[in-house]
Design an enzyme around this catalytic site. Sequence first.
Site, PDB file in Angstrom:
ATOM      1  N   THR A  53       1.795   7.053  -0.024  1.00 33.49           N
ATOM      2  CA  THR A  53       0.903   5.921  -0.299  1.00 33.49           C
ATOM      3  C   THR A  53       0.917   5.551  -1.776  1.00 33.49           C
ATOM      4  O   THR A  53       1.264   6.386  -2.620  1.00 33.49           O
ATOM      5  CB  THR A  53      -0.547   6.311   0.095  1.00 33.49           C
ATOM      6  OG1 THR A  53      -1.389   5.173   0.020  1.00 33.49           O
ATOM      7  CG2 THR A  53      -1.120   7.391  -0.811  1.00 33.49           C
ATOM      8  N   THR A  89      -2.111   3.875   4.260  1.00 36.74           N
ATOM      9  CA  THR A  89      -1.121   4.914   3.984  1.00 36.74           C
ATOM     10  C   THR A  89      -0.261   5.095   5.210  1.00 36.74           C
ATOM     11  O   THR A  89      -0.760   4.950   6.323  1.00 36.74           O
ATOM     12  CB  THR A  89      -1.879   6.228   3.713  1.00 36.74           C
ATOM     13  OG1 THR A  89      -2.585   6.069   2.493  1.00 36.74           O
ATOM     14  CG2 THR A  89      -0.973   7.424   3.634  1.00 36.74           C
ATOM     15  N   THR A  99      -5.713   8.493   7.034  1.00 35.41           N
ATOM     16  CA  THR A  99      -5.622   7.256   6.276  1.00 35.41           C
ATOM     17  C   THR A  99      -7.042   6.773   6.015  1.00 35.41           C
ATOM     18  O   THR A  99      -7.967   7.141   6.742  1.00 35.41           O
ATOM     19  CB  THR A  99      -4.789   6.204   7.051  1.00 35.41           C
ATOM     20  OG1 THR A  99      -4.765   4.989   6.316  1.00 35.41           O
ATOM     21  CG2 THR A  99      -5.336   5.940   8.433  1.00 35.41           C
ATOM     22  N   GLY A 100      -7.201   5.975   4.990  1.00 33.98           N
ATOM     23  CA  GLY A 100      -8.537   5.489   4.656  1.00 33.98           C
ATOM     24  C   GLY A 100      -9.003   6.037   3.323  1.00 33.98           C
ATOM     25  O   GLY A 100      -8.185   6.450   2.496  1.00 33.98           O
ATOM     26  N   SER A 143       0.804  -1.226   0.000  1.00 39.53           N
ATOM     27  CA  SER A 143       0.000   0.000   0.000  1.00 39.53           C
ATOM     28  C   SER A 143       0.834   1.272   0.000  1.00 39.53           C
ATOM     29  O   SER A 143       0.276   2.371   0.011  1.00 39.53           O
ATOM     30  CB  SER A 143      -0.940  -0.013   1.214  1.00 39.53           C
ATOM     31  OG  SER A 143      -0.204  -0.214   2.398  1.00 39.53           O
ATOM     32  N   ARG A 157      -6.551   8.852 -10.703  1.00 43.50           N
ATOM     33  CA  ARG A 157      -7.204   9.196  -9.428  1.00 43.50           C
ATOM     34  C   ARG A 157      -6.155   9.646  -8.406  1.00 43.50           C
ATOM     35  O   ARG A 157      -5.118   9.017  -8.225  1.00 43.50           O
ATOM     36  CB  ARG A 157      -7.958   7.974  -8.903  1.00 43.50           C
ATOM     37  CG  ARG A 157      -8.667   8.195  -7.552  1.00 43.50           C
ATOM     38  CD  ARG A 157      -7.857   7.675  -6.390  1.00 43.50           C
ATOM     39  NE  ARG A 157      -8.578   7.764  -5.120  1.00 43.50           N
ATOM     40  CZ  ARG A 157      -8.018   7.575  -3.930  1.00 43.50           C
ATOM     41  NH1 ARG A 157      -6.736   7.279  -3.843  1.00 43.50           N
ATOM     42  NH2 ARG A 157      -8.724   7.681  -2.834  1.00 43.50           N
TER      43      ARG A 157
HETATM   44  C1  SD4 Z   1      -6.072   7.266  -0.487  1.00 50.28           C
HETATM   45  N1  SD4 Z   1      -5.934   7.766   1.839  1.00 50.28           N
HETATM   46  O1  SD4 Z   1      -5.440   7.190  -1.540  1.00 50.28           O
HETATM   47  C2  SD4 Z   1      -5.346   6.998   0.788  1.00 50.28           C
HETATM   48  C3  SD4 Z   1      -5.351   5.543   1.023  1.00 50.28           C
HETATM   49  C4  SD4 Z   1      -5.225   5.136   2.427  1.00 50.28           C
HETATM   50  O2  SD4 Z   1      -5.490   3.641   4.104  1.00 50.28           O
HETATM   51  O3  SD4 Z   1      -4.920   5.848   3.279  1.00 50.28           O
HETATM   52  N2  SD4 Z   1      -5.535   3.989   2.815  1.00 50.28           N
HETATM   53  O4  SD4 Z   1      -7.270   7.514  -0.452  1.00 50.28           O
END
Ligand code: SD4
Length: 341
Positions: free
Chosen positions: A219, A201, A252-253, A82, A229
Amino acid sequence: MQNRRKFIKLSAFGIPMLSSFGSLSRDFTTARGQVKPIVISTWDFGIAANQAAWKVLSTGGRALDAVEQGVHVPEADPKNQSVGYGGLPDRDGHVTLDACIMDELGNCGSVAGLEHIMHPISVARLVMEKTPHVMLVGDGALQFALENDFKKENLLTKESEKAWKEWLKTAKYEPVMNIENKLYDKAAPQKLPGNQYNHDTIGMLAIDAKGNLSGACTTSGMAYKLHGRVGDSPIIGAGLYVDNEIGGATSTGVGEEVIRNVGSFLVVELMRQGYSPEDACKEAVMRIIKKKPDIAKKIQVGFLALNKKGEYGAYAIQKGFSYAVCTSQKNDLLIDGKSYY
Ligand code: SD4
């Protein structure tokens, strides 16, 4: 946690209860920390990353150098699918990286959709230090990196290519929430269960011995995203924000919800108003839930924050959010706010 579970239950009854819970929550959360230097970072892989950052902080180095060195660890780890090398590709098979960095003077740099460069965070730092700009994207970011002697590499590992080809069979885009951290190996923290995650991330925040703050976020973004994207991670104010007077925050997320709410900036501004780091993160999460309760049930978003005093805290929509904390006194992993060790 009990309160958070109660909140998730209550959410079935509607928005007004959410907001009153959100404001009540300010009264019972205590801040952690107050030791400096300190470095904190998201997820289990934050443990190893913090150790690298700590080498800089413990020898009197600058927080900016610490966060850059720290996040290099997951960026270079092929097992981590990731972040950086080994990251899962986009829908078309390209590993595209997003990263940003911010220092104690309010300087910041960022790259988005960068391919072929193992350490996007260092390119982001160079954007900050060598150009009058904040953000470079795609081919322009790659051109800039190559002009500055970064090496062009293939970042798609066999494992990630295999996972992508498997995904292509159905090509269904369905972000999976973070899997709870049952597999974390206390005895061998370097054996991280990175493969278990669909998208995570690393966001890192540090205060150095002089009391200065910096942050970094890096990330490969959402696995199998549309080509082009860009998530929250390279966007200053969304994936990361640092104000040396107040503190810093990172996220994160699912980045789209973080961008919609300018999440990290919001967390720092809430801390400016007197919220503890954890309460500020919680309030930012509540905003996401309040605006889109149906989406929020299905996604994960977590915030992590550190204030100027060295107090830290985090909050996420779903269970299972972990973060690592490193000071001269401890090297800890917290899962849902509880110490794992
Ligand atoms: C995203 N926030 O590209 C990042 C991915 C991430 O845990 O944090 N995942 O949307």
